[in-house]
Design a protein around this motif. Structure first.
Motif, PDB file in Angstrom:
ATOM      1  N   GLU A 184       0.830  -1.191   0.000  1.00  0.00           N
ATOM      2  CA  GLU A 184       0.000   0.000   0.000  1.00  0.00           C
ATOM      3  C   GLU A 184       0.879   1.261   0.000  1.00  0.00           C
ATOM      4  OE1 GLU A 184      -3.067  -0.923   2.670  1.00  0.00           O
ATOM      5  OE2 GLU A 184      -4.392   0.643   1.912  1.00  0.00           O
ATOM      6  N   ASN A 185       1.945   1.203   0.778  1.00  0.00           N
ATOM      7  CA  ASN A 185       2.857   2.348   0.863  1.00  0.00           C
ATOM      8  C   ASN A 185       3.510   2.668  -0.472  1.00  0.00           C
ATOM      9  OD1 ASN A 185       3.268   4.123   2.878  1.00  0.00           O
ATOM     10  ND2 ASN A 185       4.502   2.716   4.147  1.00  0.00           N
ATOM     11  N   GLU A 186       3.925   1.635  -1.163  1.00  0.00           N
ATOM     12  CA  GLU A 186       4.552   1.848  -2.472  1.00  0.00           C
ATOM     13  C   GLU A 186       3.543   2.418  -3.468  1.00  0.00           C
ATOM     14  OE1 GLU A 186       7.880  -1.558  -3.069  1.00  0.00           O
ATOM     15  OE2 GLU A 186       5.914  -2.327  -2.484  1.00  0.00           O
ATOM     16  N   LYS A 188       1.126   4.406  -2.915  1.00  0.00           N
ATOM     17  CA  LYS A 188       0.789   5.822  -2.667  1.00  0.00           C
ATOM     18  C   LYS A 188       1.505   6.744  -3.636  1.00  0.00           C
ATOM     19  CE  LYS A 188      -0.510   5.798   2.148  1.00  0.00           C
ATOM     20  NZ  LYS A 188       0.125   5.490   3.430  1.00  0.00           N
ATOM     21  N   ASN A 189       2.696   6.326  -4.047  1.00  0.00           N
ATOM     22  CA  ASN A 189       3.525   7.248  -4.829  1.00  0.00           C
ATOM     23  C   ASN A 189       3.648   6.905  -6.308  1.00  0.00           C
ATOM     24  OD1 ASN A 189       4.171   8.711  -2.445  1.00  0.00           O
ATOM     25  ND2 ASN A 189       5.521   7.013  -1.879  1.00  0.00           N
ATOM     26  N   VAL A 190       2.877   5.911  -6.771  1.00  0.00           N
ATOM     27  CA  VAL A 190       3.028   5.586  -8.192  1.00  0.00           C
ATOM     28  C   VAL A 190       2.424   6.699  -9.053  1.00  0.00           C
ATOM     29  CG1 VAL A 190       3.088   3.094  -7.822  1.00  0.00           C
ATOM     30  CG2 VAL A 190       0.891   4.222  -8.298  1.00  0.00           C
ATOM     31  N   THR A 191       3.006   6.864 -10.242  1.00  0.00           N
ATOM     32  CA  THR A 191       2.584   7.962 -11.118  1.00  0.00           C
ATOM     33  C   THR A 191       1.703   7.434 -12.251  1.00  0.00           C
ATOM     34  OG1 THR A 191       4.453   7.642 -12.588  1.00  0.00           O
ATOM     35  CG2 THR A 191       4.784   9.144 -10.725  1.00  0.00           C
ATOM     36  N   ASN A 194       3.858   5.430 -14.563  1.00  0.00           N
ATOM     37  CA  ASN A 194       4.059   4.055 -14.085  1.00  0.00           C
ATOM     38  C   ASN A 194       2.845   3.197 -14.436  1.00  0.00           C
ATOM     39  OD1 ASN A 194       5.333   5.324 -10.916  1.00  0.00           O
ATOM     40  ND2 ASN A 194       6.466   4.862 -12.784  1.00  0.00           N
ATOM     41  N   LYS A 338      -4.014  13.826 -13.043  1.00  0.00           N
ATOM     42  CA  LYS A 338      -3.163  14.043 -11.864  1.00  0.00           C
ATOM     43  C   LYS A 338      -3.853  14.847 -10.755  1.00  0.00           C
ATOM     44  CE  LYS A 338       0.881  13.254 -14.662  1.00  0.00           C
ATOM     45  NZ  LYS A 338       2.224  13.524 -15.107  1.00  0.00           N
ATOM     46  N   GLY A 341      -4.548  10.572  -6.359  1.00  0.00           N
ATOM     47  CA  GLY A 341      -3.527   9.525  -6.378  1.00  0.00           C
ATOM     48  C   GLY A 341      -4.128   8.172  -6.715  1.00  0.00           C
ATOM     49  N   GLN A 344      -6.510   6.577  -4.077  1.00  0.00           N
ATOM     50  CA  GLN A 344      -7.764   7.330  -3.906  1.00  0.00           C
ATOM     51  C   GLN A 344      -8.857   6.862  -4.847  1.00  0.00           C
ATOM     52  OE1 GLN A 344      -5.771  11.288  -4.067  1.00  0.00           O
ATOM     53  NE2 GLN A 344      -7.541  11.879  -2.837  1.00  0.00           N
TER      54      GLN A 344
END
Ligand code: MG
Length: 384
Positions: A184-186, A188-191, A194, A338, A341, A344
């Protein structure tokens, strides 16, 4: 007699690959209708090359541009979504291939079935939103719905010759997408970039995001439910990262049939438009020695919530799957833009599912209203 095909969404990934298949089998198929949403330049090139009788540009603002470019061609040109709803009913159309994106495929598909046209279905959202209505009218009109989705094509191919044998279970295979195994933490920051880099399949943006969130697999489970008439408890999703086995059917004697091949959408497209024939082609062949191991693992529905939400929506029934689809279309757009996230997306869909009023036995008009209301609610949730 050549089979005359209307391609709805001819400029997308499935549309362009369908045209390649038709070109390679020009003794069997011809293009009768091409429609596109916005991509006028490609639509014009396709029209000049394939010489359909009719072209429809959904975006009416672009009608003048298209009609001027095709002035010298013997092609009728129309604009707007009403025109799409009408051309699918033309006498000269034998098969309608529906490859539009999302909800927009629903009404044209409904009209085509109502006019008795066989469907090569690449727009799974049609069955997610209105599976009960669509399968009922297809049955009444004796219309065949031939799946283009690779998993459903695989199941369909496994079922050929088995009509007297009940199915015990369907296994829908799933590549797991680009984020398979991430915490889950990883996530959070995917674009967006990606998420758009799918490991196995080349597809349009919307379905590529749906594959990364596993919503695509949730939709495919709902699609399988309606196409093959099985309850959700008989449909299991299994992650298979190599995308070589396209899906499997288990019969009551425990025997399992699988359909295999390289991941190439041209195969299921060709099977759908050529059914019941298998057409000879020179596509690359699968080599076992390139794949000494094939892997399988369960999907993680705690992290990839969309798959669990899809099962819940189908089991709840009524207009819930319609809400699921509408909310998903809005959050995918917001993610691509964008504004939100990756994680979300599921959070907002889950809230939208709770907020939109439940209708137990929706008619087509109820679903049109549900779609609009769910989109409005989801947009409000995004704005927070
Ligand atoms: Mg698929």
């Amino acid at each position: 007699m050549k089979k005359r095909i209307a391609i709805l969404g001819s400029t997308g990934s499935i549309g362009t690959q369908t045209l390649e298949v038709i070109e390679q089998n020009s003794d069997k198929f011809e293009v009768e209708v091409l429609t596109a949403n916005n991509n006028v330049d490609l639509l014009i090139r396709q029209a000049k090359k394939y010489q359909p009788n009719v072209v429809v540009i959904a975006n009416s603002d672009k009608y003048k541009y298209v009609s001027e470019a095709l002035e010298k061609e013997p092609i009728k040109i129309y604009a707007g979504s009403d025109a799409i709803n009408q051309v699918v009913q033309m006498d000269t159309v034998d098969l309608v291939l529906t490859a539009m994106v999302g909800y927009s495929g629903l009404i044209p598909t409904y009209n085509a079935i109502n006019a008795g046209k066989n469907i090569a279905l690449a727009n799974k959202e049609t069955l997610v939103v209105a599976g009960e209505i669509i399968t009922k009218i297809a049955h009444e009109k004796k219309v065949e719905i031939l799946p283009v989705d690779s998993e459903h094509s695989a199941i369909f191919q496994c079922l050929v010759g088995e009509f007297m044998n009940p199915v015990e279970k369907l296994y829908l295979t799933c590549s797991g997408g680009p984020f398979r195994g991430m915490s889950e933490n990883e996530l959070k920051n995917v674009t967006v970039e990606n998420a758009l880099a799918h490991p196995n399949w080349e597809m349009g943006n919307k379905i590529t995001i749906d594959s990364a969130t596993l919503m695509n697999k949730g939709f495919e489970m709902i699609e399988a439910h309606w196409l093959f008439g099985l309850s959700s408890s008989k449909i299991e999703v299994i992650v298979h990262p190599e995308s070589i086995i396209h899906s499997l059917v288990q019969f009551e004697d425990g025997s399992i049939k699988a359909q295999m091949g390289l991941p190439d959408m041209k195969l299921p497209i060709q099977y759908a438009i050529g059914f019941p024939y298998r057409l000879k082609n020179d596509f690359p062949r699968f080599n076992f020695l390139d794949y000494p191991t094939l892997n399988f693992e369960p999907p993680n529905t705690k992290i990839f919530r969309n798959l669990a939400l899809s099962f819940e929506a189908l089991d709840y029934g009524g207009n819930k799957p319609c809400v699921l689809n509408a909310a998903n279309e809005v959050v995918v757009d917001a993610f691509l833009g964008k504004k939100i996230g990756f994680l979300q997306m599921s959070e907002i869909i889950e809230k939208a599912l709770q907020k939109v009023e439940f209708i137990e036995k929706p008619g087509l008009d109820d679903l049109i209203q549900t779609n609009a209301e769910a989109k409005r609610v989801t947009e409000l949730l995004i704005e927070g």
